[in-house]
Design an enzyme around this catalytic site. Structure first.
Site, PDB file in Angstrom:
ATOM      1  CD  GLN A 109      -2.080   1.363   2.956  1.00  0.00           C
ATOM      2  OE1 GLN A 109      -1.468   0.740   3.824  1.00  0.00           O
ATOM      3  NE2 GLN A 109      -3.040   2.189   3.249  1.00  0.00           N
ATOM      4  CB  SER A 112       2.624   6.836   4.586  1.00  0.00           C
ATOM      5  OG  SER A 112       1.553   6.281   5.281  1.00  0.00           O
ATOM      6  CD  GLU A 227      -3.893   0.692   6.845  1.00  0.00           C
ATOM      7  OE1 GLU A 227      -4.357   1.771   6.434  1.00  0.00           O
ATOM      8  OE2 GLU A 227      -2.671   0.460   6.934  1.00  0.00           O
ATOM      9  CD  GLU A 365      -1.680  10.228  19.282  1.00  0.00           C
ATOM     10  OE1 GLU A 365      -1.491   9.532  18.267  1.00  0.00           O
ATOM     11  OE2 GLU A 365      -1.044  10.062  20.337  1.00  0.00           O
TER      12      GLU A 365
HETATM   13  C1  LIG Z   1       4.953  -0.622  11.109  1.00  0.00           C
HETATM   14  C2  LIG Z   1       4.340   0.378  10.181  1.00  0.00           C
HETATM   15  C3  LIG Z   1       3.901  -0.036   8.934  1.00  0.00           C
HETATM   16  C4  LIG Z   1       3.338   0.877   8.035  1.00  0.00           C
HETATM   17  N1  LIG Z   1       2.962   0.441   6.784  1.00  0.00           N
HETATM   18  C5  LIG Z   1       2.475   1.333   5.884  1.00  0.00           C
HETATM   19  C6  LIG Z   1       2.178   0.910   4.553  1.00  0.00           C
HETATM   20  O1  LIG Z   1       2.319  -0.265   4.200  1.00  0.00           O
HETATM   21  N2  LIG Z   1       1.747   1.833   3.663  1.00  0.00           N
HETATM   22  C7  LIG Z   1       1.556   3.136   4.009  1.00  0.00           C
HETATM   23  O2  LIG Z   1       1.126   3.916   3.166  1.00  0.00           O
HETATM   24  N3  LIG Z   1       1.863   3.582   5.270  1.00  0.00           N
HETATM   25  C8  LIG Z   1       2.314   2.693   6.207  1.00  0.00           C
HETATM   26  N4  LIG Z   1       2.626   3.124   7.489  1.00  0.00           N
HETATM   27  C9  LIG Z   1       2.526   4.543   7.785  1.00  0.00           C
HETATM   28  C10 LIG Z   1       1.427   4.929   8.743  1.00  0.00           C
HETATM   29  O3  LIG Z   1       0.166   4.849   8.121  1.00  0.00           O
HETATM   30  C11 LIG Z   1       1.749   6.346   9.215  1.00  0.00           C
HETATM   31  O4  LIG Z   1       2.951   6.268   9.960  1.00  0.00           O
HETATM   32  C12 LIG Z   1       0.663   6.927  10.069  1.00  0.00           C
HETATM   33  O5  LIG Z   1      -0.491   7.184   9.305  1.00  0.00           O
HETATM   34  C13 LIG Z   1       1.111   8.230  10.759  1.00  0.00           C
HETATM   35  O6  LIG Z   1       1.655   9.111   9.862  1.00  0.00           O
HETATM   36  P1  LIG Z   1       3.079   9.803  10.141  1.00  0.00           P
HETATM   37  O7  LIG Z   1       4.042   8.723  10.507  1.00  0.00           O
HETATM   38  O8  LIG Z   1       3.400  10.665   8.973  1.00  0.00           O
HETATM   39  O9  LIG Z   1       2.855  10.685  11.425  1.00  0.00           O
HETATM   40  P2  LIG Z   1       2.222  12.145  11.469  1.00  0.00           P
HETATM   41  O10 LIG Z   1       0.946  12.160  10.696  1.00  0.00           O
HETATM   42  O11 LIG Z   1       3.254  13.148  11.107  1.00  0.00           O
HETATM   43  O12 LIG Z   1       1.860  12.268  12.994  1.00  0.00           O
HETATM   44  C14 LIG Z   1       2.813  12.687  13.988  1.00  0.00           C
HETATM   45  C15 LIG Z   1       2.082  12.788  15.319  1.00  0.00           C
HETATM   46  O13 LIG Z   1       1.046  13.797  15.238  1.00  0.00           O
HETATM   47  C16 LIG Z   1      -0.212  13.247  15.617  1.00  0.00           C
HETATM   48  N5  LIG Z   1      -1.275  13.831  14.783  1.00  0.00           N
HETATM   49  C17 LIG Z   1      -1.269  14.022  13.450  1.00  0.00           C
HETATM   50  N6  LIG Z   1      -2.430  14.562  13.034  1.00  0.00           N
HETATM   51  C18 LIG Z   1      -3.218  14.685  14.128  1.00  0.00           C
HETATM   52  C19 LIG Z   1      -4.543  15.177  14.366  1.00  0.00           C
HETATM   53  N7  LIG Z   1      -5.292  15.650  13.366  1.00  0.00           N
HETATM   54  N8  LIG Z   1      -5.004  15.171  15.635  1.00  0.00           N
HETATM   55  C20 LIG Z   1      -4.256  14.703  16.668  1.00  0.00           C
HETATM   56  N9  LIG Z   1      -2.983  14.244  16.514  1.00  0.00           N
HETATM   57  C21 LIG Z   1      -2.477  14.229  15.271  1.00  0.00           C
HETATM   58  C22 LIG Z   1      -0.084  11.759  15.330  1.00  0.00           C
HETATM   59  O14 LIG Z   1      -0.987  11.010  16.102  1.00  0.00           O
HETATM   60  C23 LIG Z   1       1.369  11.491  15.717  1.00  0.00           C
HETATM   61  O15 LIG Z   1       1.498  11.310  17.097  1.00  0.00           O
HETATM   62  C24 LIG Z   1       3.188   2.238   8.409  1.00  0.00           C
HETATM   63  C25 LIG Z   1       3.619   2.652   9.675  1.00  0.00           C
HETATM   64  C26 LIG Z   1       4.189   1.745  10.545  1.00  0.00           C
HETATM   65  C27 LIG Z   1       4.652   2.226  11.892  1.00  0.00           C
END
Ligand SMILES: Cc1cc2nc3c(=O)[nH]c(=O)nc-3n(C[C@H](O)[C@H](O)[C@H](O)COP(=O)(O)OP(=O)(O)OC[C@H]3O[C@@H](n4cnc5c(N)ncnc54)[C@H](O)[C@@H]3O)c2cc1C
Length: 396
Positions: A109, A112, A227, A365
């Site tokens: 997928q 991100s 998902e 969150e």
């Molecule tokens: C093991 C693992 C596997 C993954 N596999 C995939 C995959 O196969 N494909 C894919 O596309 N993605 C994948 N991901 C990515 C995952 O979907 C994202 O890490 C996740 O959506 C969070 O995005 P970010 O890491 O950019 O954090 P950010 O969005 O930058 O968030 C940073 C912090 O801010 C908080 N935050 C952000 N927005 C808000 C809000 N509106 N209100 C309150 N708090 C908020 C978050 O909770 C977090 O604590 C994977 C992640 C992990 C850890």
């Protein structure tokens, strides 16, 4: 009259005994007989039956020792397949679903990006039309199993001049195409389940587009809803799942001990047990609601509880292990596993792996925001960029 599901399953198990049939052959036959996803249409590995029939067949197949499709191809099975069924053309369904189900073609997928995770609709990977082709440039991140994937489900920006949710399009990407580069990203466990994926002038034909141009958000929502259910919607048998590991450690190390320390651990164990049971029952109730079709916000509630319970239980496991809890006998092998989160079920490894549960598939969150808005009806999160053209939204 509906076919008798039990009879169909029993006939498959008799014709292709799982112990003597290679998994690929068994799963292919399962798909061809409409027993892959009974609730999907007939040309999609189903029989147009209900999710309840699907659950019944799955339980019977598992009891008969049948291989499990989602084990090797969790993202394909749990997220890409329902998306293709909901939004794909007949040709796409015909081409992709069967090898996805047999795990001959693994899927990933590609949502991100470094600048778009929780706010996935803010993504900036670009797809530009060039005649009958699209040219892809940009970067995805945290892409689980991209290193073994044949295809990926990708959302790209196709129109920067409209608000973010309206300018995206979904594609099925050939991960082996020129211009697609996959690099490992190592996790706290030492393993690299996920990757960075770079697209440099990668070309895709228009028949790889899924859904209409500009309709990528609707496609993405189908994937994301599935998902959450796929990650957090499982129903363990009573006392099963992670809590079984905690109970085992308690029995081996603490049972019969009446010291204050042991009693405190026992209290925590009972607390975890009750929560695990409540979680399991909540998921059972949610799966009844899902019988009607598309998963709703209850999937996010399950995903939130799944993350919190897993972390609570494995915290307790390592605490109950005392000094042994600090050792990680498998070491940090720096491998690129072919299975997600399951290559070593040691509780110390799981203690590390479950840290990701509150991030992957949407953070806790964000799950709380969905719960607040869509279940409790509280006022929405502040969204200042919702109506701005994507190109005018400030970004770093
Ligand atoms: C093991 C693992 C596997 C993954 N596999 C995939 C995959 O196969 N494909 C894919 O596309 N993605 C994948 N991901 C990515 C995952 O979907 C994202 O890490 C996740 O959506 C969070 O995005 P970010 O890491 O950019 O954090 P950010 O969005 O930058 O968030 C940073 C912090 O801010 C908080 N935050 C952000 N927005 C808000 C809000 N509106 N209100 C309150 N708090 C908020 C978050 O909770 C977090 O604590 C994977 C992640 C992990 C850890």
């Amino acid at each position: 009259m509906s076919p008798n599901v039990d009879e169909l399953v029993d006939r498959l198990l008799a014709d292709k005994p799982p112990a003597q049939t290679p998994a690929k052959e068994f799963l292919g036959e399962q798909f061809d007989r409409g027993l892959a996803w009974l609730h999907y249409p007939k040309d999609c590995g189903g029989l147009d039956l209900t999710p309840k029939d699907q659950a019944r067949a799955q339980a019977r197949l598992a009891a008969g020792g049948a291989p499990v499709s989602g084990h090797k191809n969790p993202i394909g099975y749990g997220m890409c397949a329902p998306t293709i069924v909901s939004h794909g053309t007949d040709e796409q369904k015909h081409r992709y679903l069967r090898p996805l189900f047999t795990s001959e073609e693994i899927w990933c997928q590609l949502f991100s990006e470094p600048g778009a995770g929780s706010d996935v609709a803010g993504l900036s990977t670009k797809a530009e039309r060039d005649g009958e082709e699209w040219v892809l440039n940009g970067q995805k991140v945290w892409t689980t199993l991209a290193h073994i994937s044949k295809f990926g489900l990708l959302i790209a920006r196709t129109n920067p001049d409209v608000p973010k949710h309206r300018g995206m399009t979904a594609f099925l990407v050939d991960m082996k195409a020129p211009g697609v580069e996959v690099r490992p990203l190592y996790q706290i466990t030492g393993e690299a389940e996920f990757n960075e994926v770079f697209f440099t002038e990668a070309r895709m034909s228009d028949d790889l587009r899924i859904g209409p141009e500009g309709d990528g958000w609707r496609v993405a929502v189908t994937t994301l809803m599935n998902e959450r259910v796929s990650i957090g919607g499982g129903v363990a048998r009573r006392g099963g799942g992670p809590i079984a590991e905690a109970m085992k450690i308690w029995r081996e190390r603490w049972k019969g001990d009446t010291s204050p320390h042991a009693l405190i651990l026992r209290d925590r164990l009972v607390n975890c047990y009750i929560r695990s049971e409540a979680f399991s029952m909540t998921n059972q109730r949610a799966s009844q609601v899902r019988r009607a079709g598309t998963p709703g916000p209850e999937g996010s509630v399950g995903k939130l509880a799944f993350a919190e319970e897993n972390q609570r239980v494995f915290d307790l496991c390592v605490d109950m292990m005392g000094n042994d809890g600090m050792l990680f006998p498998a070491g940090y092998p720096m491998i690129r596993p072919e299975l997600v989160g399951m290559s070593n079920p040691d509780p110390r490894k799981m203690f590390l792996r479950v840290r990701a549960n509150s991030i992957e598939g949407g953070t806790s969150e964000v799950m709380r925001n969905i719960l607040a808005e869509r279940v409790l009806g509280l006022p929405g999160d502040v969204r200042t960029d919702k109506e701005l053209p994507w190109k005018d939204v400030p970004r770093s």
